[in-house]
Scaffold this motif. Structure first.
Motif, mmCIF file in Angstrom:
data_model
loop_
_atom_site.group_PDB
_atom_site.id
_atom_site.type_symbol
_atom_site.label_atom_id
_atom_site.label_comp_id
_atom_site.label_asym_id
_atom_site.label_seq_id
_atom_site.Cartn_x
_atom_site.Cartn_y
_atom_site.Cartn_z
ATOM 1 N N GLU A 287 60.495 45.181 39.528
ATOM 2 C CA GLU A 287 59.966 43.819 39.466
ATOM 3 C C GLU A 287 58.462 43.896 39.238
ATOM 4 O O GLU A 287 57.739 44.456 40.056
ATOM 5 C CB GLU A 287 60.258 43.062 40.764
ATOM 6 C CG GLU A 287 61.746 42.849 41.046
ATOM 7 C CD GLU A 287 61.986 42.063 42.322
ATOM 8 O OE1 GLU A 287 61.013 41.472 42.841
ATOM 9 O OE2 GLU A 287 63.134 42.049 42.795
ATOM 10 N N LYS A 288 58.007 43.352 38.122
ATOM 11 C CA LYS A 288 56.579 43.357 37.807
ATOM 12 C C LYS A 288 55.951 42.036 38.249
ATOM 13 O O LYS A 288 56.478 40.963 37.953
ATOM 14 C CB LYS A 288 56.361 43.556 36.305
ATOM 15 C CG LYS A 288 56.827 44.909 35.788
ATOM 16 C CD LYS A 288 56.506 45.042 34.306
ATOM 17 C CE LYS A 288 56.946 46.398 33.773
ATOM 18 N NZ LYS A 288 56.632 46.557 32.327
ATOM 19 N N THR A 289 54.846 42.137 38.956
ATOM 20 C CA THR A 289 54.125 40.944 39.376
ATOM 21 C C THR A 289 53.413 40.326 38.184
ATOM 22 O O THR A 289 52.649 41.005 37.493
ATOM 23 C CB THR A 289 53.106 41.285 40.471
ATOM 24 O OG1 THR A 289 53.793 41.898 41.570
ATOM 25 C CG2 THR A 289 52.377 40.036 40.947
ATOM 26 N N GLN A 290 53.685 39.079 37.936
ATOM 27 C CA GLN A 290 53.085 38.386 36.797
ATOM 28 C C GLN A 290 51.778 37.701 37.196
ATOM 29 O O GLN A 290 51.541 37.391 38.366
ATOM 30 C CB GLN A 290 54.067 37.343 36.242
ATOM 31 C CG GLN A 290 55.415 37.912 35.823
ATOM 32 C CD GLN A 290 55.291 38.933 34.712
ATOM 33 O OE1 GLN A 290 54.548 38.737 33.745
ATOM 34 N NE2 GLN A 290 56.010 40.040 34.843
ATOM 35 N N GLY A 291 50.935 37.446 36.207
ATOM 36 C CA GLY A 291 49.742 36.643 36.413
ATOM 37 C C GLY A 291 48.510 37.398 36.859
ATOM 38 O O GLY A 291 47.464 36.778 37.102
ATOM 39 N N LEU A 292 48.584 38.729 36.966
ATOM 40 C CA LEU A 292 47.410 39.495 37.367
ATOM 41 C C LEU A 292 46.556 39.838 36.143
ATOM 42 O O LEU A 292 47.084 40.247 35.108
ATOM 43 C CB LEU A 292 47.827 40.777 38.086
ATOM 44 C CG LEU A 292 48.513 40.589 39.444
ATOM 45 C CD1 LEU A 292 48.986 41.919 39.984
ATOM 46 C CD2 LEU A 292 47.569 39.918 40.437
ATOM 47 N N ASP A 293 45.274 39.680 36.278
ATOM 48 C CA ASP A 293 44.336 39.953 35.189
ATOM 49 C C ASP A 293 44.115 41.454 35.060
ATOM 50 O O ASP A 293 43.779 42.129 36.045
ATOM 51 C CB ASP A 293 43.006 39.248 35.482
ATOM 52 C CG ASP A 293 42.019 39.343 34.320
ATOM 53 O OD1 ASP A 293 42.306 40.070 33.344
ATOM 54 O OD2 ASP A 293 40.958 38.703 34.399
ATOM 55 N N ALA A 294 44.290 41.992 33.846
ATOM 56 C CA ALA A 294 44.106 43.432 33.630
ATOM 57 C C ALA A 294 42.683 43.877 33.949
ATOM 58 O O ALA A 294 42.445 45.059 34.245
ATOM 59 C CB ALA A 294 44.455 43.793 32.187
ATOM 60 N N ALA A 295 41.739 42.960 33.919
ATOM 61 C CA ALA A 295 40.345 43.301 34.235
ATOM 62 C C ALA A 295 40.172 43.698 35.696
ATOM 63 O O ALA A 295 39.137 44.260 36.080
ATOM 64 C CB ALA A 295 39.427 42.117 33.913
ATOM 65 N N LEU A 296 41.186 43.453 36.517
ATOM 66 C CA LEU A 296 41.123 43.876 37.923
ATOM 67 C C LEU A 296 41.004 45.390 38.051
ATOM 68 O O LEU A 296 40.560 45.895 39.082
ATOM 69 C CB LEU A 296 42.367 43.389 38.664
ATOM 70 C CG LEU A 296 42.442 41.881 38.947
ATOM 71 C CD1 LEU A 296 43.829 41.502 39.445
ATOM 72 C CD2 LEU A 296 41.376 41.476 39.961
ATOM 73 N N LEU A 297 41.412 46.122 37.009
ATOM 74 C CA LEU A 297 41.289 47.578 37.033
ATOM 75 C C LEU A 297 39.849 48.028 37.222
ATOM 76 O O LEU A 297 39.596 49.155 37.667
ATOM 77 C CB LEU A 297 41.840 48.174 35.726
ATOM 78 C CG LEU A 297 43.368 48.189 35.568
ATOM 79 C CD1 LEU A 297 43.740 48.625 34.165
ATOM 80 C CD2 LEU A 297 43.996 49.124 36.592
ATOM 81 N N ASN A 298 38.923 47.182 36.876
ATOM 82 C CA ASN A 298 37.501 47.532 36.977
ATOM 83 C C ASN A 298 36.908 47.209 38.347
ATOM 84 O O ASN A 298 35.724 47.484 38.577
ATOM 85 C CB ASN A 298 36.712 46.803 35.885
ATOM 86 C CG ASN A 298 37.220 47.133 34.495
ATOM 87 O OD1 ASN A 298 37.472 48.291 34.182
ATOM 88 N ND2 ASN A 298 37.378 46.115 33.657
ATOM 89 N N ARG A 299 37.707 46.658 39.256
ATOM 90 C CA ARG A 299 37.196 46.234 40.563
ATOM 91 C C ARG A 299 37.264 47.389 41.565
ATOM 92 O O ARG A 299 38.017 47.361 42.537
ATOM 93 C CB ARG A 299 37.994 45.038 41.060
ATOM 94 C CG ARG A 299 37.878 43.778 40.195
ATOM 95 C CD ARG A 299 36.580 43.054 40.448
ATOM 96 N NE ARG A 299 36.424 42.727 41.855
ATOM 97 C CZ ARG A 299 37.008 41.670 42.452
ATOM 98 N NH1 ARG A 299 37.780 40.863 41.741
ATOM 99 N NH2 ARG A 299 36.804 41.427 43.724
ATOM 100 N N SER A 300 36.477 48.426 41.331
ATOM 101 C CA SER A 300 36.484 49.584 42.227
ATOM 102 C C SER A 300 36.110 49.222 43.660
ATOM 103 O O SER A 300 36.545 49.899 44.610
ATOM 104 C CB SER A 300 35.501 50.642 41.707
ATOM 105 O OG SER A 300 35.941 51.167 40.484
ATOM 106 N N GLU A 301 35.365 48.144 43.830
ATOM 107 C CA GLU A 301 34.938 47.786 45.172
ATOM 108 C C GLU A 301 36.108 47.378 46.062
ATOM 109 O O GLU A 301 35.994 47.358 47.286
ATOM 110 C CB GLU A 301 33.900 46.661 45.121
ATOM 111 C CG GLU A 301 34.447 45.293 44.750
ATOM 112 C CD GLU A 301 34.564 45.065 43.250
ATOM 113 O OE1 GLU A 301 34.841 43.937 42.841
ATOM 114 O OE2 GLU A 301 34.354 46.044 42.493
ATOM 115 N N LEU A 302 37.244 47.049 45.453
ATOM 116 C CA LEU A 302 38.404 46.675 46.258
ATOM 117 C C LEU A 302 38.899 47.836 47.110
ATOM 118 O O LEU A 302 39.525 47.621 48.151
ATOM 119 C CB LEU A 302 39.535 46.190 45.340
ATOM 120 C CG LEU A 302 39.298 44.876 44.603
ATOM 121 C CD1 LEU A 302 40.471 44.546 43.695
ATOM 122 C CD2 LEU A 302 39.055 43.738 45.577
ATOM 123 N N LEU A 303 38.632 49.060 46.682
ATOM 124 C CA LEU A 303 39.015 50.232 47.464
ATOM 125 C C LEU A 303 38.051 50.512 48.598
ATOM 126 O O LEU A 303 38.326 51.346 49.467
ATOM 127 C CB LEU A 303 39.089 51.470 46.560
ATOM 128 C CG LEU A 303 40.204 51.498 45.533
ATOM 129 C CD1 LEU A 303 40.097 52.752 44.672
ATOM 130 C CD2 LEU A 303 41.570 51.431 46.193
#
Length: 305
Positions: A287-303
């Motif tokens: 099941e793939k979660t829909q609606g997520l922005d691919a630009a989130l890959l650049n949010r290193s601060e989330l880690l």
């Protein structure tokens, strides 16, 4: 054998420790000698050795013989060549004790970054381990002959072979956008590395030499219609949408079976691996979660939060 991050770190440690010992500058003795470190406690091994035999404990956490063997198998052979088993044992065990003592600090309060990287490491190792076992058996003569016949059949007349590269994406919109970028002068190999979802992306999309009957029909027909150096319009297959570039073509007489035995064995193993991957994915509930922005890959601060 399979490599993992701990094995690579161990390799570095085993290679650097003797060098540091030889090159460290001499320092004058301190006025007052520090207290001697308490030597580690020792215990006698009991019973026949197994992978679960404990070779040391660090704050109650066991280091096993199996872990030692796995670490040795992960080392580059040249880094330990000529080193006696006893010396290698001491070096490795010392390194594993160091790793365990330090790792226990992180294990007490793992960060989001720790958890993410460790999970990726675990998943990657298990993925490679399963596929290594699938590919390990020596192909049978029947399997080799089947691949040979599929590639060359019973015909002896020359065949046209194609050398092509492709970029595989999930949607027609993505493929059209890539085709537009290529038409404006973008580099095919760079886009393949960045965008293609196929494992050929590591080779800039290069698929090597193949005959049309080795490829799925829509892909094969598109390749046959191209001129050398030409890039196709987006082509759909059961794998997704392809943008294909024909690099070259040639006419080849089918080789003798024995002359390509090793290549056939590689192809048999590759087919088994691909079949295993396809089977496992088809059997999985995905099941793939829909609606997520691919630009989130650049949010290193989330880690780091």
């Amino acid at each position: 054998m399979l490599k993992s991050l701990p094995a690579l770190l161990a390799t570095a440690a085993l290679m650097t420790q003797p060098v540091l010992a030889q090159t460290a500058p001499e320092t004058p003795a301190p006025a007052e000698a520090p207290a001697q470190a308490t030597p580690p406690a020792t215990a006698e091994a009991a019973g026949a050795p197994s992978a679960d035999t404990v070779v040391a404990t660090v704050n109650g956490e066991a280091i096993t013989l199996g872990q030692m063997i796995a670490m040795k198998e992960g080392l580059h052979a040249g880094s330990v060549q000529g080193l006696p088993d006893a010396a290698l044992w001491d070096l490795m065990l010392d390194q594993m004790i160091r790793q365990t003592a330090v790792a226990q600090v992180a294990a007490q309060s793992p960060t989001k970054r720790d958890k993410a990287f460790l999970e990726n490491e675990r998943r990657g190792y298990q993925y490679a381990s399963v596929l290594e076992r699938v590919a390990a058996p020596e192909p049978t003569e029947e399997e080799l002959r089947a691949v040979y016949d599929a590639a060359f059949g019973q015909k002896t007349e020359p065949k046209t072979e194609y050398n092509a590269a492709h970029i595989l994406v999930a949607t027609e919109e993505e493929a059209k956008a890539i085709a537009d970028e290529l038409a404006k002068g973008a580099d095919f190999g760079t886009l393949a590395e960045e965008r293609s979802t196929d494992n050929s992306s590591a080779n800039k999309g290069d698929l090597g030499w193949f005959t049309a009957d080795m490829m799925v029909e829509p892909f094969a027909k598109a390749v046959e219609a191209l001129e050398k150096g030409q890039v196709s319009a987006p082509v759909q297959s059961q794998f997704g949408w392809h943008v294909i570039r024909l690099n070259d073509e040639r006419t080849q007489t089918p080789p003798e079976f024995e002359a390509v035995r090793e290549q056939l064995a590689t192809e048999v193993r590759r087919n088994k691996v691909e079949a295993e991957i396809q089977s496992r994915v088809e059997a999985a509930a995905v099941e793939k979660t829909q609606g997520l922005d691919a630009a989130l890959l650049n949010r290193s601060e989330l880690l780091d939060n």
